[in-house]
Design a protein around this motif. Structure first.
Motif, PDB file in Angstrom:
ATOM      1  N   ARG A  77       0.835  -1.219   0.000  1.00 56.09           N
ATOM      2  CA  ARG A  77       0.000   0.000   0.000  1.00 56.09           C
ATOM      3  C   ARG A  77       0.869   1.269   0.000  1.00 56.09           C
ATOM      4  O   ARG A  77       0.666   2.183  -0.788  1.00 56.09           O
ATOM      5  CB  ARG A  77      -0.929  -0.012   1.227  1.00 56.09           C
ATOM      6  N   THR A 117      -7.728  11.808   0.292  1.00 52.04           N
ATOM      7  CA  THR A 117      -8.961  11.596   1.073  1.00 52.04           C
ATOM      8  C   THR A 117      -9.040  12.596   2.228  1.00 52.04           C
ATOM      9  O   THR A 117      -8.028  12.882   2.879  1.00 52.04           O
ATOM     10  CB  THR A 117      -8.962  10.156   1.623  1.00 52.04           C
ATOM     11  N   PHE A 141      -6.585   8.999   6.274  1.00 52.76           N
ATOM     12  CA  PHE A 141      -6.025   7.802   5.603  1.00 52.76           C
ATOM     13  C   PHE A 141      -4.672   8.113   4.937  1.00 52.76           C
ATOM     14  O   PHE A 141      -4.444   7.692   3.796  1.00 52.76           O
ATOM     15  CB  PHE A 141      -6.984   7.264   4.540  1.00 52.76           C
ATOM     16  N   SER A 143      -1.479   7.177   4.300  1.00 54.44           N
ATOM     17  CA  SER A 143      -0.575   6.024   4.459  1.00 54.44           C
ATOM     18  C   SER A 143       0.877   6.483   4.543  1.00 54.44           C
ATOM     19  O   SER A 143       1.326   7.294   3.738  1.00 54.44           O
ATOM     20  CB  SER A 143      -0.731   5.051   3.293  1.00 54.44           C
TER      21      SER A 143
HETATM   22  C1  FAD Z   1      -5.418   0.766   4.154  1.00 54.60           C
HETATM   23  C2  FAD Z   1      -5.879   2.001   3.487  1.00 54.60           C
HETATM   24  C3  FAD Z   1      -4.956   2.959   3.141  1.00 54.60           C
HETATM   25  C4  FAD Z   1      -5.377   4.140   2.522  1.00 54.60           C
HETATM   26  N1  FAD Z   1      -4.428   5.073   2.185  1.00 54.60           N
HETATM   27  C5  FAD Z   1      -4.809   6.205   1.574  1.00 54.60           C
HETATM   28  C6  FAD Z   1      -3.838   7.193   1.193  1.00 54.60           C
HETATM   29  O1  FAD Z   1      -2.629   7.050   1.407  1.00 54.60           O
HETATM   30  N2  FAD Z   1      -4.274   8.306   0.583  1.00 54.60           N
HETATM   31  C7  FAD Z   1      -5.597   8.532   0.350  1.00 54.60           C
HETATM   32  O2  FAD Z   1      -5.929   9.564  -0.217  1.00 54.60           O
HETATM   33  N3  FAD Z   1      -6.540   7.628   0.709  1.00 54.60           N
HETATM   34  C8  FAD Z   1      -6.181   6.480   1.310  1.00 54.60           C
HETATM   35  N4  FAD Z   1      -7.129   5.557   1.669  1.00 54.60           N
HETATM   36  C9  FAD Z   1      -8.549   5.884   1.500  1.00 54.60           C
HETATM   37  C10 FAD Z   1      -9.151   5.184   0.289  1.00 54.60           C
HETATM   38  O3  FAD Z   1      -8.559   5.673  -0.872  1.00 54.60           O
HETATM   39  C11 FAD Z   1     -10.650   5.405   0.268  1.00 54.60           C
HETATM   40  O4  FAD Z   1     -10.943   6.752   0.178  1.00 54.60           O
HETATM   41  C12 FAD Z   1     -11.302   4.858   1.480  1.00 54.60           C
HETATM   42  O5  FAD Z   1     -10.844   3.564   1.759  1.00 54.60           O
HETATM   43  C13 FAD Z   1     -12.802   4.794   1.245  1.00 54.60           C
HETATM   44  O6  FAD Z   1     -13.355   4.690   2.516  1.00 54.60           O
HETATM   45  P1  FAD Z   1     -14.726   4.041   2.738  1.00 54.60           P
HETATM   46  O7  FAD Z   1     -14.677   2.599   2.358  1.00 54.60           O
HETATM   47  O8  FAD Z   1     -15.094   4.413   4.125  1.00 54.60           O
HETATM   48  O9  FAD Z   1     -15.561   4.802   1.592  1.00 54.60           O
HETATM   49  P2  FAD Z   1     -16.974   5.347   1.331  1.00 54.60           P
HETATM   50  O10 FAD Z   1     -16.762   6.280   0.193  1.00 54.60           O
HETATM   51  O11 FAD Z   1     -17.653   5.876   2.560  1.00 54.60           O
HETATM   52  O12 FAD Z   1     -17.721   4.051   0.806  1.00 54.60           O
HETATM   53  C14 FAD Z   1     -18.412   3.139   1.630  1.00 54.60           C
HETATM   54  C15 FAD Z   1     -19.648   2.654   0.868  1.00 54.60           C
HETATM   55  O13 FAD Z   1     -20.544   3.759   0.655  1.00 54.60           O
HETATM   56  C16 FAD Z   1     -20.814   3.917  -0.751  1.00 54.60           C
HETATM   57  N5  FAD Z   1     -20.960   5.356  -0.984  1.00 54.60           N
HETATM   58  C17 FAD Z   1     -19.996   6.264  -1.271  1.00 54.60           C
HETATM   59  N6  FAD Z   1     -20.525   7.485  -1.415  1.00 54.60           N
HETATM   60  C18 FAD Z   1     -21.859   7.357  -1.225  1.00 54.60           C
HETATM   61  C19 FAD Z   1     -22.959   8.272  -1.264  1.00 54.60           C
HETATM   62  N7  FAD Z   1     -22.772   9.558  -1.482  1.00 54.60           N
HETATM   63  N8  FAD Z   1     -24.201   7.779  -1.018  1.00 54.60           N
HETATM   64  C20 FAD Z   1     -24.415   6.488  -0.754  1.00 54.60           C
HETATM   65  N9  FAD Z   1     -23.416   5.560  -0.704  1.00 54.60           N
HETATM   66  C21 FAD Z   1     -22.147   6.001  -0.948  1.00 54.60           C
HETATM   67  C22 FAD Z   1     -19.610   3.312  -1.443  1.00 54.60           C
HETATM   68  O14 FAD Z   1     -19.902   2.901  -2.774  1.00 54.60           O
HETATM   69  C23 FAD Z   1     -19.325   2.110  -0.520  1.00 54.60           C
HETATM   70  O15 FAD Z   1     -20.235   1.081  -0.808  1.00 54.60           O
HETATM   71  C24 FAD Z   1      -6.749   4.363   2.272  1.00 54.60           C
HETATM   72  C25 FAD Z   1      -7.679   3.387   2.624  1.00 54.60           C
HETATM   73  C26 FAD Z   1      -7.262   2.217   3.213  1.00 54.60           C
HETATM   74  C27 FAD Z   1      -8.285   1.191   3.592  1.00 54.60           C
END
Ligand code: FAD
Length: 378
Positions: A77, A117, A141, A143
């Motif tokens: 990652r 993010t 998030f 990383s």
């Molecule tokens: C281990 C790890 C490392 C990461 N590292 C980084 C990093 O270095 N830099 C970075 O920028 N990001 C990073 N991220 C963040 C990543 O890119 C995503 O933004 C994040 O994992 C999404 O979070 P979530 O699953 O809570 O998303 P959400 O967007 O909340 O999605 C959860 C669910 O809700 C749905 N959903 C989304 N929007 C809506 C809406 N408006 N209405 C209804 N449903 C909706 C989605 O389709 C999904 O089913 C990391 C994530 C992880 C897990």
């Protein structure tokens, strides 16, 4: 300096050995990145002869990400963020910026990352009277946390003359300390990815630290096509699940049972299916023969498929090894937690819907994914 991907095998092995030790809240995989630096792996994505991002052989970069993911998903990652940043520099940087930032990797072993993010308190860049920009707000998030020397962040511009979503690369040693909140990152898995909340309030940067024009970050197809990198890391996780399951069943002599044979068979063809998706996507991207919409839909298909492959491999593995195979300190317990967590990537629903949109836009389905002779991508 290594030239072939397989030259890195001892490093992958070493990273794998460290993975369990690094799996703790608030931790960064320090020893793993020490190895990575010693082997100059941080420079692997850069072609030294031209000091450009090495996009000639995309599959090599993707295989590297997969191998890192197989050894340790948190390391994969963090490295994926480094590779993403270097690719963005290559696409949007000026000649002098490319020279500066690529040399910081090849000579300075600097680790890059991409932090986009954010929550409600996201980052703004306020223009000051002296032409510099004052940052306010946080990213989530992030990383790598404070171990990233060159975070590429996005910020909303607050300026009378320019508007939009601006990429900036922060020279961390030249600015005030970025405040790190480790309490944000108390996850199920991927603990060692150190994906903390970082607060940029009070940091002053100059226009030299801006990468590209406002809103370049979301330009297609580059924005969506990046998903193939995290898919490669994730598939490495599925390969690790297969490898551990194979090892465990052999070690307890449970290989003659037809159910175990059929489950390991399914896991094997699923992993190989993932490899075919990655290589076909890389081939399409490299060929330059497909339009942006085709590429985005295809990458979204790869993303959906790799997610299903990883989830199914975990289920098959659980059934094969049983509860005792999922006990600590066995590796499968950690790999499951890491992979489940890392599979959560942005907008999964939207990426599935976009495939459907593309398919319904076609007059029929006869040549859906066949070669489309359109002008080369920019
Ligand atoms: C281990 C790890 C490392 C990461 N590292 C980084 C990093 O270095 N830099 C970075 O920028 N990001 C990073 N991220 C963040 C990543 O890119 C995503 O933004 C994040 O994992 C999404 O979070 P979530 O699953 O809570 O998303 P959400 O967007 O909340 O999605 C959860 C669910 O809700 C749905 N959903 C989304 N929007 C809506 C809406 N408006 N209405 C209804 N449903 C909706 C989605 O389709 C999904 O089913 C990391 C994530 C992880 C897990």
């Amino acid at each position: 300096m290594f030239s072939n991907h397989s030259d890195f095998d001892p490093i992958f092995h070493c990273i794998k050995q460290h993975a369990a030790l690094s799996d703790a809240d608030g931790n960064f995989p320090t020893d793993e990145f020490k190895e990575i630096r010693q082997s100059e792996l941080l420079s692997f994505p850069i072609k030294r002869s031209s000091m450009t991002f090495n996009s000639d052989n995309l599959i090599n970069n993707l295989n590297l990400l997969k191998s890192l993911g197989r050894a340790s998903l948190p390391v994969g990652r963090i490295f994926e963020g480094h590779m993403n940043a270097l690719q963005l520099v290559n696409i949007y940087g000026t000649a002098s910026q490319k020279k500066r930032w690529f040399e910081e990797v090849t000579s300075g072993q600097k680790l890059f990352g991409v932090w986009n993010t954010q929550d409600q308190d996201g980052v703004f860049a306020h223009e000051r009277a002296d032409g510099n920009f004052l940052l306010k707000g946080s990213k989530t998030f992030c990383s790598g946390g404070d171990q990233i020397q060159r975070p590429l962040i996005t910020a909303e511009l607050k300026s009378p003359s320019i508007k939009g979503w601006q990429m900036c690369i922060i020279p961390t040693e030249k600015v005030a300390a970025i405040k790190q909140d480790k309490s944000f990152w108390q996850p199920l898995g991927m603990r060692a990815s150190a994906s903390f909340r970082m607060d940029f309030t009070g940091i002053i940067i100059s226009k030299e630290d801006f990468l590209g024009a406002p809103n370049d970050y979301y330009k297609q197809p580059h924005f969506s096509s990046g998903a193939i990198r995290f898919c490669s890391v994730q598939l490495g996780g599925a390969e690790a699940v297969l490898e551990e399951t194979h090892h465990l069943l052999k070690s307890i002599s449970r290989t003659e049972d037809p159910f175990q044979k059929s489950r390991i068979a399914e896991m094997s063809f699923l992993v190989e299916t993932g490899n075919l998706w990655i290589s076909q996507t890389a081939h399409k991207l490299e060929s330059g023969q497909y339009g942006s919409e085709h590429i985005i839909a295809y990458i979204n298909m790869a993303r959906c498929m790799i997610e299903e492959i990883c989830l199914r491999c975990m289920t098959l593995s659980e059934r094969s090894v049983g509860a005792r195979g999922l006990l600590r300190p066995g590796n499968l317990e950690r790999i499951h937690r890491d992979l489940i967590t890392y599979l959560r990537q942005p907008a999964p629903d939207a990426s599935l819907v976009s495939i459907g949109d593309f398919v319904f836009k076609q007059p029929d389905t006869r040549k859906l994914w066949a070669v489309q002779m359109v002008s080369k991508l920019p």
